[in-house]
Design an enzyme around this catalytic site. Structure first.
Site, PDB file in Angstrom:
ATOM      1  CD  GLU A  51       4.498  -2.112   9.831  1.00 49.06           C
ATOM      2  OE1 GLU A  51       5.212  -2.428   8.869  1.00 49.06           O
ATOM      3  OE2 GLU A  51       3.254  -2.179   9.791  1.00 49.06           O
ATOM      4  CG  ASP A  69       6.346  -0.580   3.128  1.00 52.83           C
ATOM      5  OD1 ASP A  69       5.837   0.371   2.507  1.00 52.83           O
ATOM      6  OD2 ASP A  69       5.857  -1.719   3.151  1.00 52.83           O
TER       7      ASP A  69
HETATM    8  C1  LIG Z   1       1.450  -0.553  -2.505  1.00 52.60           C
HETATM    9  O1  LIG Z   1       1.498  -1.555  -1.519  1.00 52.60           O
HETATM   10  C2  LIG Z   1       1.769  -1.058  -0.219  1.00 52.60           C
HETATM   11  C3  LIG Z   1       1.941  -2.231   0.709  1.00 52.60           C
HETATM   12  O2  LIG Z   1       0.947  -3.172   0.538  1.00 52.60           O
HETATM   13  C4  LIG Z   1       0.649  -0.126   0.197  1.00 52.60           C
HETATM   14  O3  LIG Z   1       0.920   0.414   1.477  1.00 52.60           O
HETATM   15  C5  LIG Z   1       0.524   0.991  -0.800  1.00 52.60           C
HETATM   16  O4  LIG Z   1      -0.596   1.759  -0.475  1.00 52.60           O
HETATM   17  C6  LIG Z   1       0.377   0.461  -2.199  1.00 52.60           C
HETATM   18  N1  LIG Z   1       0.436   1.562  -3.147  1.00 52.60           N
HETATM   19  C7  LIG Z   1      -0.374   1.642  -4.188  1.00 52.60           C
HETATM   20  C8  LIG Z   1      -0.172   2.809  -5.078  1.00 52.60           C
HETATM   21  O5  LIG Z   1      -1.241   0.835  -4.389  1.00 52.60           O
END
Ligand SMILES: *[C@@H]1O[C@H](CO)[C@@H](O)[C@H](O)[C@H]1NC(C)=O
Ligand SMILES: *[C@@H]1O[C@H](CO)[C@@H](O)[C@H](O)[C@H]1NC(C)=O
Ligand SMILES: *[C@@H]1O[C@H](CO)[C@@H](O)[C@H](O)[C@H]1NC(C)=O
Length: 141
Positions: A51, A69
């Protein structure tokens, strides 16, 4: 002189703004001191390597849905921590995202373990590299 200036610029670009970089064993020791069970250390160090390359200060590139992230375990700011810009977050870990970037990884570890309990290891997309048999962590101890 020109060469030196270039070298200094390259260093400045390469160096993270802040944060520290662990390696597999130093992270394993730190996790163990934060009460992570020995039999999970190979998994957590694998996830941290994939990561963040073991770096604490990293905010990842913006995801396609606009989230980011944070930190050594690249914890998402839509579900788990509150970003400083006030954007909506469920903030399940009840943390400021910036707390996930510090040299002290205890907040990252607490939040990552909460995610693992709630969603399992598959919460990390890099899990596919870290499932199954991993090299033993015993040599670190
Ligand atoms: C947005 O994208 C991230 C990384 O792909 C993911 O971890 C996350 O769940 C997503 N959030 C939504 C609200 O879709
Ligand atoms: C969240 O964190 C704040 C400040 O650290 C604390 O006052 C509050 O009680 C926490 N809330 C929960 C639900 O743990
Ligand atoms: C992890 O690996 C095991 C053994 O290869 C496999 O059975 C299992 O489905 C995998 N789990 C996930 C979540 O990928």
């Amino acid at each position: 002189m020109k060469v030196l200036a270039f070298f200094i610029l390259a260093l400045a670009l390469a160096a993270p703004a802040f944060g520290i970089t662990f390696d597999r064993c130093s992270l394993a020791h730190e996790l163990y001191s934060l009460d992570v069970p020995m039999d999970q250390l190979a998994r957590w160090t694998c996830i941290a390597e994939r990561e963040s390359s073991y770096r604490t200060g990293v905010v990842g590139p913006t995801n396609s849905n606009g989230s980011n992230d944070y930190g050594i375990f690249q914890i998402n700011n839509y579900y788990w921590c509150q970003p400083a810009n006030g954007r909506f977050s469920y903030n399940e870990c009840n943390l400021s995202c910036d707390d996930l970037l510090t040299d002290d990884i205890s907040d990252s570890v607490r939040c990552a373990r909460q995610i693992q309990r709630q969603q399992g290891w598959t919460a990390w997309a890099t899990w596919k590299y870290c499932n199954g048999t991993l090299p033993s962590i015993d040599s670190c101890f």
